[in-house]
Design a protein around this motif. Structure first.
Motif, PDB file in Angstrom:
ATOM      1  N   LEU A 123      -0.987   9.462   8.382  1.00  0.00           N
ATOM      2  CA  LEU A 123       0.463   9.564   8.593  1.00  0.00           C
ATOM      3  C   LEU A 123       0.779  10.852   9.349  1.00  0.00           C
ATOM      4  CD1 LEU A 123       3.432   8.653   8.037  1.00  0.00           C
ATOM      5  CD2 LEU A 123       3.251   9.885   5.867  1.00  0.00           C
ATOM      6  N   SER A 148       5.364  -0.199   5.238  1.00  0.00           N
ATOM      7  CA  SER A 148       6.209   0.923   5.658  1.00  0.00           C
ATOM      8  C   SER A 148       6.112   1.095   7.157  1.00  0.00           C
ATOM      9  CB  SER A 148       5.754   2.225   4.994  1.00  0.00           C
ATOM     10  OG  SER A 148       5.727   2.107   3.599  1.00  0.00           O
ATOM     11  N   HIS A 150       6.973   3.799   9.955  1.00  0.00           N
ATOM     12  CA  HIS A 150       7.339   5.195  10.201  1.00  0.00           C
ATOM     13  C   HIS A 150       7.695   5.328  11.682  1.00  0.00           C
ATOM     14  CE1 HIS A 150       5.778   6.268   6.235  1.00  0.00           C
ATOM     15  NE2 HIS A 150       4.804   5.407   6.499  1.00  0.00           N
ATOM     16  N   GLU A 151       8.857   5.954  11.941  1.00  0.00           N
ATOM     17  CA  GLU A 151       9.375   6.069  13.308  1.00  0.00           C
ATOM     18  C   GLU A 151       9.826   7.496  13.599  1.00  0.00           C
ATOM     19  OE1 GLU A 151      12.252   2.832  14.381  1.00  0.00           O
ATOM     20  OE2 GLU A 151      12.220   2.510  12.204  1.00  0.00           O
ATOM     21  N   TYR A 158       7.259  12.079  10.633  1.00  0.00           N
ATOM     22  CA  TYR A 158       8.136  10.990  11.058  1.00  0.00           C
ATOM     23  C   TYR A 158       9.490  11.201  10.404  1.00  0.00           C
ATOM     24  CZ  TYR A 158       4.335   8.426  13.238  1.00  0.00           C
ATOM     25  OH  TYR A 158       3.310   8.042  14.073  1.00  0.00           O
ATOM     26  N   HIS A 160      11.986   8.930  10.209  1.00  0.00           N
ATOM     27  CA  HIS A 160      12.599   7.748   9.616  1.00  0.00           C
ATOM     28  C   HIS A 160      11.503   6.801   9.107  1.00  0.00           C
ATOM     29  CE1 HIS A 160      15.516   4.645   8.853  1.00  0.00           C
ATOM     30  NE2 HIS A 160      14.854   3.798   9.621  1.00  0.00           N
ATOM     31  N   THR A 161      11.711   6.270   7.913  1.00  0.00           N
ATOM     32  CA  THR A 161      10.778   5.300   7.330  1.00  0.00           C
ATOM     33  C   THR A 161      11.553   4.136   6.736  1.00  0.00           C
ATOM     34  OG1 THR A 161       9.194   7.059   6.779  1.00  0.00           O
ATOM     35  CG2 THR A 161       8.938   4.958   5.628  1.00  0.00           C
ATOM     36  N   SER A 162      11.118   2.913   7.064  1.00  0.00           N
ATOM     37  CA  SER A 162      11.664   1.690   6.469  1.00  0.00           C
ATOM     38  C   SER A 162      10.553   1.074   5.628  1.00  0.00           C
ATOM     39  CB  SER A 162      12.065   0.684   7.546  1.00  0.00           C
ATOM     40  OG  SER A 162      13.001   1.240   8.433  1.00  0.00           O
ATOM     41  N   ILE A 163      10.908   0.586   4.442  1.00  0.00           N
ATOM     42  CA  ILE A 163       9.919   0.001   3.536  1.00  0.00           C
ATOM     43  C   ILE A 163      10.416  -1.353   3.052  1.00  0.00           C
ATOM     44  CG2 ILE A 163       8.626   0.290   1.382  1.00  0.00           C
ATOM     45  CD1 ILE A 163       9.109   3.328   1.647  1.00  0.00           C
TER      46      ILE A 163
END
Length: 193
Positions: A123, A148, A150-151, A158, A160-163
């Motif tokens: 990561l 997840s 990671h952007e 990173y 921003h993270t969307s899960i």
């Protein structure tokens, strides 16, 4: 002039005789790690993701499995489970192994033996190399199997993270503009014991 630590590790990595199915990576400052052959459930997930990515990428990009990529700024060499990269970069022998900063997306599928490496070390490494998107598929997450995304890498992290849980869709932004379906991803009960 004496070679740098990175040059020494990279030349040692190049000279390794790695058994078929195994992978050699430079994940820490002072070691080359060998990864065992992948489990069937791991390969199944990689195949599903690869299939969906192929439908969303440009003709001059590729989705590569087990392609070595270098991160010289942090002295690392990773072999992501999948990486999306321009074909011309992959075929440029003067850049071998391929530079991580040319990747559009790196994908790691967590195995029991790679939890710390994929969740923490890679990561940070991908963020330092400014790989725009890092997709982590984790059947072993303590809160339940998850994916997840990671952007927005900046300063080695990173932003921003969307899960989502296995079974849900996760949106990969431009240049992919893809809703990745995780409904067929096998949970831990389908992995070898």
């Amino acid at each position: 002039m004496e070679p740098s630590r990175w040059d020494y590790l990279l030349s040692t990595w190049r000279e390794l005789d790695v058994p078929e199915g195994w992978r050699a990576e430079i994940v820490t400052d002072d070691a080359i790690m060998l990864g065992a052959p992948l489990e069937d459930a791991h390969c199944f997930i990689a195949s599903r993701v690869c299939s969906e990515l192929h439908q969303a990428i440009s003709d001059d990009w590729g989705v590569y499995q087990a392609l070595s990529i270098r991160l010289p700024l942090v002295g690392r060499l990773y072999v992501p489970d999948l990486v999306v990269m321009p074909e011309d970069v992959v075929l440029d022998r003067s850049q071998s192994p391929s530079p991580a900063e040319a990747a559009f997306l790196a994908v790691e599928i967590v195995s029991r033996s790679s939890m710390d490496t994929d969740r923490r070390k890679k990561l940070g490494g991908y963020a330092c190399a400014e790989v725009p998107l890092y997709l982590l598929i984790d059947a072993w997450d303590g809160m339940g199997p998850s994916v997840s995304l990671h952007e927005q890498p900046s300063n080695g992290r990173y932003k921003h993270t969307s899960i989502v849980e296995f079974g849900e869709k996760i949106r990969l932004p431009e240049p992919f503009d893809l809703e990745l379906d995780t409904s067929r991803f096998p949970g831990p009960d389908k992995w070898a014991s």
